[in-house]
Design a protein around this motif. Structure first.
Motif, PDB file in Angstrom:
ATOM      1  N   LEU A   1     -28.097  -3.183 -27.702  1.00 39.65           N
ATOM      2  CA  LEU A   1     -28.167  -3.184 -26.243  1.00 39.65           C
ATOM      3  C   LEU A   1     -28.625  -4.543 -25.730  1.00 39.65           C
ATOM      4  CD1 LEU A   1     -27.735  -1.387 -23.764  1.00 39.65           C
ATOM      5  CD2 LEU A   1     -30.159  -0.791 -23.864  1.00 39.65           C
TER       6      LEU A   1
ATOM      7  N   GLU B   1     -18.871  -0.700 -19.698  1.00 37.78           N
ATOM      8  CA  GLU B   1     -19.180   0.428 -20.573  1.00 37.78           C
ATOM      9  C   GLU B   1     -20.133   1.438 -19.945  1.00 37.78           C
ATOM     10  OE1 GLU B   1     -20.343  -0.672 -24.529  1.00 37.78           O
ATOM     11  OE2 GLU B   1     -19.008  -2.419 -24.559  1.00 37.78           O
ATOM     12  N   LEU B   2     -21.101   0.943 -19.198  1.00 38.28           N
ATOM     13  CA  LEU B   2     -22.108   1.847 -18.638  1.00 38.28           C
ATOM     14  C   LEU B   2     -21.732   2.342 -17.239  1.00 38.28           C
ATOM     15  CD1 LEU B   2     -24.844   3.268 -18.670  1.00 38.28           C
ATOM     16  CD2 LEU B   2     -25.899   1.119 -17.915  1.00 38.28           C
TER      17      LEU B   2
ATOM     18  N   ALA C   1     -23.292  -8.948 -19.680  1.00 37.13           N
ATOM     19  CA  ALA C   1     -23.328  -8.393 -18.328  1.00 37.13           C
ATOM     20  C   ALA C   1     -22.022  -7.680 -17.995  1.00 37.13           C
ATOM     21  CB  ALA C   1     -23.622  -9.492 -17.312  1.00 37.13           C
TER      22      ALA C   1
ATOM     23  N   PHE D   1     -29.404  -8.286 -15.593  1.00 40.66           N
ATOM     24  CA  PHE D   1     -28.963  -7.398 -16.651  1.00 40.66           C
ATOM     25  C   PHE D   1     -28.023  -8.145 -17.594  1.00 40.66           C
ATOM     26  CE2 PHE D   1     -26.005  -7.177 -13.162  1.00 40.66           C
ATOM     27  CZ  PHE D   1     -24.752  -7.128 -13.742  1.00 40.66           C
ATOM     28  N   GLY D   2     -27.795  -7.535 -18.756  1.00 38.52           N
ATOM     29  CA  GLY D   2     -26.919  -8.128 -19.754  1.00 38.52           C
ATOM     30  C   GLY D   2     -27.635  -9.153 -20.608  1.00 38.52           C
TER      31      GLY D   2
ATOM     32  N   MET E   1     -25.697  -6.793 -25.401  1.00 34.84           N
ATOM     33  CA  MET E   1     -24.617  -6.388 -24.500  1.00 34.84           C
ATOM     34  C   MET E   1     -24.474  -7.389 -23.359  1.00 34.84           C
ATOM     35  SD  MET E   1     -24.177  -2.866 -22.254  1.00 34.84           S
ATOM     36  CE  MET E   1     -23.780  -1.816 -23.653  1.00 34.84           C
TER      37      MET E   1
ATOM     38  N   PHE F   1     -21.941  -4.400 -19.713  1.00 36.87           N
ATOM     39  CA  PHE F   1     -22.847  -3.482 -19.009  1.00 36.87           C
ATOM     40  C   PHE F   1     -22.107  -2.785 -17.874  1.00 36.87           C
ATOM     41  CE2 PHE F   1     -25.718  -2.604 -15.493  1.00 36.87           C
ATOM     42  CZ  PHE F   1     -26.811  -1.996 -16.095  1.00 36.87           C
TER      43      PHE F   1
END
Length: 317
Positions: free
Chosen positions: A98, A109-110, A103, A128-129, A101, A106
């Motif tokens: 994770l 996939e999420l 950005a 994030f990422g 991963m 993120f």
């Protein structure tokens, strides 16, 4: 409320939601403000509300034992989110995969493939990422491309200061439980099962109930006046949180001596509400010195309850 552990457990029924993301350590009043935003938008769109959290928390992954203690245990966090009326919790394991991963992954996939987010509530400083490459601007652009909206969180202030888990933690470490209650919107408690210990308290003439801590590092350390709620009772009590250095303890333990209670509590769920700091934990020269101090602590705690908190029975677990 549904707890979903990991991306691999997402199903088609989980696609389409209003979501937010964060540690939510303590589920304090600032968090509650964010959750209100999520719930209002979810009601408006007729979609479930989803909170994305991490286990371990990212700072724990990177800093290990040097990470700051948590305000709440994982199971208490889940309970508090349930009480806030959240429909789903997605708990992501924060590991090397994770952490790596990107950005873009993120988002893909999420947010898109996994949850099909329709509305996302985050702070404008949210990153994030891998290497924190993603930001609010990237989310807005992705939202315009893929049909979801993004909203800033609303800052919640007390005394002109933003309420945060760090502020709550520092307040607890100072033993200021009145301010902690203002920040949390409730008294500070720790809940866990009573388990068998070394029976040292019984040997010293002061039987204690040991509350299971697992890997939880409590922000408190020392001796406190507390309410112990267990087996349908609310009992004035004294509590020690620490490693018990006099007997060479290593793991944190929460031990509670309930005043005037003589019954087996093993296996019971106990909630400990912290009220007043008495003294820090320290090492004593021998068990006799420890026993003497414990009895002094109990006298001080009884006097504090007599002056401040008359006991009243309530419904409990």
């Amino acid at each position: 409320m549904e707890l979903i552990r990991g991306l691999h457990n997402l199903r088609d029924k989980h696609r389409g939601c209003v979501a937010t993301i964060g540690n939510f350590d303590g589920v304090h009043r600032g968090h509650q403000k964010v959750l209100d935003q999520v719930k209002r938008k979810a009601l408006e769109l007729g979609l479930p509300s989803t909170v994305i959290i991490f286990e371990p928390q990212p700072r724990e992954f990177f800093a290990g034992s040097e990470a700051p203690p948590r305000v709440t245990r994982f199971d208490e966090k889940v309970r508090l989110l349930r009480e806030q009326g959240i429909d789903r919790i997605l708990c992501l394991t924060f590991n090397a995969r994770l952490r790596r991963m990107s950005a873009q992954a993120f988002v893909d996939e999420l947010l898109l493939k996994g949850l099909h987010v329709r509305h996302f509530v985050v702070g404008d400083d949210f990153r994030f990422g891998c290497d924190r490459a993603g930001d609010y601007t990237m989310l807005e652009l992705a939202g315009r491309q893929h049909g979801f909206s993004v909203e800033h969180t609303h800052t919640f202030l007390i005394d002109q200061q933003r309420v945060s888990s760090t502020w709550v933690r520092e307040t607890l470490m100072r033993g200021d439980f009145d301010l902690a209650e203002r920040l949390l919107g409730r008294p500070y408690t720790v809940t866990g099962r009573v388990l068998h210990g070394q029976k040292l308290g019984r040997q010293l003439g002061v039987p204690t109930a040991n509350v299971r801590m697992h890997r939880f590092r409590c922000p408190l350390q020392g001796v406190y006046c507390v309410w112990a709620r267990v087996a349908g009772q609310q009992v004035p009590s004294i509590c020690n949180v620490g490693i018990r250095p006099t007997v060479n303890g290593r793991l944190p333990v929460l031990e509670v001596h309930l005043f005037d209670v003589n019954q087996s509590l093993y296996g019971r769920l106990m909630q400990v509400e912290f009220l007043h700091f008495l003294r820090p934990e320290k090492r004593f020269s021998d068990l006799d010195a420890l026993k003497s101090q414990i009895h002094q602590d109990i006298e001080l705690a009884r006097a504090w309850f007599s002056e401040n908190q008359p006991a009243q029975p309530i419904s409990g677990n």
